[in-house]
Design a protein around this motif. Structure first.
Motif, PDB file in Angstrom:
ATOM      1  N   VAL A 259       0.836  -1.203   0.000  1.00 38.00           N
ATOM      2  CA  VAL A 259       0.000   0.000   0.000  1.00 38.00           C
ATOM      3  C   VAL A 259       0.867   1.249   0.000  1.00 38.00           C
ATOM      4  N   GLU A 263       1.265   4.145  -3.006  1.00 33.57           N
ATOM      5  CA  GLU A 263       1.053   5.569  -2.728  1.00 33.57           C
ATOM      6  C   GLU A 263       2.256   6.410  -3.138  1.00 33.57           C
ATOM      7  N   TRP A 275      -9.541   5.303  -0.936  1.00 33.31           N
ATOM      8  CA  TRP A 275      -8.359   4.444  -0.840  1.00 33.31           C
ATOM      9  C   TRP A 275      -7.764   4.528   0.565  1.00 33.31           C
ATOM     10  N   ALA A 279      -7.322   1.448   3.133  1.00 40.26           N
ATOM     11  CA  ALA A 279      -6.009   1.041   3.618  1.00 40.26           C
ATOM     12  C   ALA A 279      -5.977   1.001   5.139  1.00 40.26           C
ATOM     13  N   TRP A 283      -5.667  -2.438   7.310  1.00 38.04           N
ATOM     14  CA  TRP A 283      -4.506  -2.567   8.196  1.00 38.04           C
ATOM     15  C   TRP A 283      -4.953  -2.828   9.637  1.00 38.04           C
TER      16      TRP A 283
END
Length: 313
Positions: A259, A263, A275, A279, A283
């Motif tokens: 991730v 980015e 997004w 994420a 996580w």
């Protein structure tokens, strides 16, 4: 600020110079790069990581009246711990003047008063027995002589004071994180060159070259990885007692590193808020899974290691 060969030449020859060049270069965009903020998300993260290694009973000592952060960067750890009520007066240090300036800006934006100094962790400029708590986050792996730095930490602690060093890469964790990062970078930069994706997500070749130079310098400033037992032994040799370690992030790191790499590889802001929400939620769920896996998976397989100890007396 771009990285050119004139700056990189002395950095490659002198690791302390490399640390300053790299972290000065990263300072302005560091918080955005690592999704650092000073809200509930990061405040909970900092507090939970602190509690994971010191234990919940330590809350009886909160707030620690005087705290020092070494290698503070933008003061992510100490400022969020202050917001969480873990510590009171804050002194932050870093070898990088750019990072110290960024920490001061963050504190000012939060309305928090701090002392901020450009100081080498291997030779702290404070008297013996000064602080109730010394913390660090993702700093020991940048320091050439880790044991010397921890000796300095123990020296400036008051008798009975505590050190907490969190977020250090384990040897196995660093291996799979870097591997995932390389694969994701290669795939993302190729996909975003496709005509339909380039306009929205693609970064220019100049930006990609700039990122590659920064990554090359990053490989110079990342000096160490640790096994948890090794980290404990270093703290004991430095003079700490009641030393304990903890580890976090296994499946969360398997998600987190791709991730973060995506980015970094796409145009800033192009992924949008959905997004970011995905994420963070993913996580968080995987981190909860990892806490269960910690009962059966050996600590050395997790990505992050933390260590705590007490100054005798």
């Amino acid at each position: 600020m771009d990285l050119d060969e004139e700056e990189l030449r002395p950095a490659r020859a002198d690791n302390k110079a490399a640390q300053v060049v790299y972290h000065d270069h990263e300072a302005d965009g560091y918080d955005a790069k690592w999704s650092i903020s000073f809200d509930r998300r990061c405040t909970d993260y900092a507090r939970d990581r602190f509690v994971a290694v010191v234990g919940a009973d330590d809350a009886a000592h909160w707030p620690y009246r005087s705290a020092l952060e070494i290698g503070a960067g933008t003061a992510f750890f100490s400022l969020n711990l202050k917001l969480a009520g873990v510590l009171e007066a804050v002194t932050v240090t870093d070898l990088s003047p750019g990072m110290v300036a960024a920490a001061q800006r963050n504190a000012a934006e939060l309305g928090v008063s701090i002392q901020a100094d450009v100081v080498d962790a291997e030779s702290l400029s404070y008297p013996d027995d000064t602080f109730d708590l010394v913390v660090g986050h993702a700093v020991l792996h940048h320091i050439p002589d880790v044991e010397q730095a921890l000796r300095q930490v123990v020296r400036v602690l008051k008798p009975g004071g505590r050190l907490v060093m969190a977020g250090e890469p384990t040897t196995i964790g660093d291996w799979y994180a870097r591997g995932l990062g390389r694969l994701t970078w290669a795939a993302t930069t190729q996909v975003t060159r496709l005509p339909r994706l380039r306009q929205r997500f693609g970064r220019s070749e100049q930006e990609l070259t700039h990122s590659s130079r920064a990554h090359a310098l990053e490989s110079i400033v990342d000096l160490h990885t640790f096994d948890p037992d090794q980290l404990a032994r270093i703290a004991l040799r430095a003079g700490a007692v009641d030393v304990r370690t903890s580890t976090e992030e296994l499946t969360a790191a398997w998600l987190g590193w791709p991730v973060r790499t995506i980015e970094a590889a796409v145009r800033p802001g192009s992924l949008g808020s959905e997004w970011a929400l995905f994420a963070y939620r993913a996580w968080s769920r995987l981190s909860a899974l990892d806490r269960g896996l910690a009962r059966v998976v050996p600590p050395r397989f997790f990505y992050n290691a933390s260590v705590t100890g007490i100054k005798p007396g």
